[in-house]
Design an enzyme around this catalytic site. Sequence first.
Site, short mmCIF file in Angstrom:
data_model
loop_
_atom_site.label_atom_id
_atom_site.label_comp_id
_atom_site.label_asym_id
_atom_site.label_seq_id
_atom_site.Cartn_x
_atom_site.Cartn_y
_atom_site.Cartn_z
N GLU A 33 -4.50 4.87 1.45
CA GLU A 33 -4.50 4.10 0.20
C GLU A 33 -4.73 4.99 -1.02
O GLU A 33 -4.25 4.69 -2.11
CB GLU A 33 -5.54 2.98 0.24
N PHE A 72 -15.85 -9.67 7.60
CA PHE A 72 -15.14 -8.45 8.02
C PHE A 72 -14.25 -7.96 6.88
O PHE A 72 -13.48 -8.72 6.31
CB PHE A 72 -14.30 -8.75 9.27
N GLN A 73 -14.37 -6.71 6.57
CA GLN A 73 -13.62 -6.04 5.50
C GLN A 73 -13.83 -6.71 4.14
O GLN A 73 -12.94 -6.70 3.29
CB GLN A 73 -12.13 -5.94 5.84
N LYS A 125 -7.30 -14.09 0.32
CA LYS A 125 -6.15 -14.40 1.19
C LYS A 125 -5.71 -15.86 1.04
O LYS A 125 -4.51 -16.17 1.06
CB LYS A 125 -6.52 -14.11 2.65
N MET A 140 -11.81 27.85 -7.69
CA MET A 140 -12.49 27.60 -8.96
C MET A 140 -14.01 27.52 -8.77
O MET A 140 -14.78 27.97 -9.62
CB MET A 140 -11.96 26.30 -9.58
#
Lengths: 565, 98
Positions: free
Chosen positions: A62, A124-125, A174, A476
């Site tokens: 993602e 969940f999630q 959803k 760096m």
Amino acid sequence: MAGSGPAFEAGASREMNGAEYIVRKLISEGVDTLFGYPGGCVMPLYDALLESPIRHILCRHEQGTAFAANGYARSSGRIGVCLATSGPGATNLMTGLADAYMDSVPMVAITGQVPTALIGTDAFQEIDVLGMSLPITKQSFLVQAIDELPEILDQAFRIALEGRPGPVLVDLPKDIQLATLSEPTIPHLSGERISNTTTPAQWQQAIELMNTSRRPIIYGGGGILLGDAVSPFRQFVETTGIPAVFSLKGLGALPGDHPLNMGMLGMHGSVAANQVVQEADLLIAVGVRFDDRVTGKLSRFAPHAQVIHLDIDPAEIGKLRQAVCALPGDIKQSLKALTIKLNLLDWQSQCLERLEQDGFALPAQDGITGPHFMRLLSQTTRGQAIISCDVGQHQMWVAQHYAFDHPRKHLTSGGLGAMGFGLPAAIGAQLANSEIPVINVAGDGSFMMNAQELATIGRYRLPTKIIILDNQALGMVRQQQSVCYQGRYSEIDLSDNPDFCTLARAFGIPAQSISDPDDMAYAINKLLETPGPALLHVAIATEHNVWPMVKPGDANDQIITGANP
Amino acid sequence: MIFSLHIQARSNPAMLEKILQTTRVRGFSIRSMDVKSCDTERLLKIHLTVESDRPQERLVTQLNKLGGIRELTALHAVADSAPLVERNLQKVSLMYPV
């Protein structure tokens, strides 16, 4: 790519669910490409996408989708759209959104969310994406009822573009995606540029300051491109004859070989650019925010200069440096109003002399050096390629030695400094600009942060080229440990990097490796001539540093070069 | 320096959080806060007293940029030693059937 179905004709109206409405809204907003990754809470949306004409690009993480949408937006000026599921899908977008927020990139991120009845139950999630995104978006929305959806989407696309652009997040439970929306109409509300808030009296004050100045300098930044003001900016410079220095994001606003272009200032700017700013009696700041990487120690930055500040965001004016003349509003209009003839021949020749003496120089070192390579890449592509950088030493070598012909061709994570930006941003840029060569210039550290996106390039056979400057270290960080921590190197060794050529070939991407300076020209030409994607691995010495450098916290007149570190 | 702000903002989800987060990030600490929700207008009416050694303008311009801000008035700046206005707050308990 899925075919176009009659149900998705923009402007049509029928009963549909939330997911179908979103797809129709994207089409009506002109979204042709969507970067995403599916999951449980966006399944209705993915189902609706199947029959849409929108090209969905499946990235492999993602964060890749967010950076790809970011690169798409930066290189085209259009809104970049990305899509992820709830929970980890949404959290993985955050770095890309933060980057867009820092650099004012127009994006709309759509995230799935657990059904409204489950919000707040640690489902969940489930994660509070709205709360997480507040500090890194221009605005975030949670759609709580299907009737809110049309207005929120309208606002999202308008807010992302209007005024100072930025990312907007829409969190979609959803059940909202599945709920029925009766007889919706889909208005198309394009972003509106805000009108100028500066008065003619303020322009007159600025003109008086310009007329009385003997040593004026223009300090240009990313706002020139964002304000669609490249052309009036160039006219302003040409007519006034004022020499210009640029922040990282302002590079390309004036062609690299223009005689009034003094190049980049700041921490890794040239001695010449920093010096003329320190001597200036007037600083005309155009679309900049006086970032600490530019100013060094703020109290000693441009100590003799009065400041005229042009910016679309009034909050930037006076935030760090007081302006004697504030010009908030549309930069384009203000630049046109200030375009007057001045006589600055003495000052111009002083600046030119400084540039010849103390501009960016090529180091006398063995092996391939970053500056030599970037200078050659710039000459070979005539500054016309889109260069998508990662973050680190290679990023500064690009800024110093690649002469961009337009700022839209320089994709760089300026404000956030996000390693891993370059490869997925190049994917987005390539999809938005099929006719222009797109090159990801990466360091070995940065490249490994989103190396999985090689699969995306391979899958879509994008003609994107990849150059890895490999010094087998976090260069760096190593440089700052060398300069500021007495060479006490801590966790910078990357000598166990994989064989990058083998890695590329594993994704079906041809690759070659060079370490001899005599091979540079041939390898660059071969890379550019290779059809489809290709990777060039360039071995450079770990010890090479980026010069000049202003140490963090030092003033810009304390700049050090490689000769006197 | 201590000063007060009167803010009217749309009663969106997280509107209040965004105002508080902006206040904190920009370097201002909150001395007191009074919030009323006006359902008929979908508005939040917020009275905020903040303290910082940074200029008041720096917060006002940032808050003004937030989507959903309808009105913002910087009331006054007072010296550090000035007493804060005390407010009488009434605690209300709501009961509803479960």
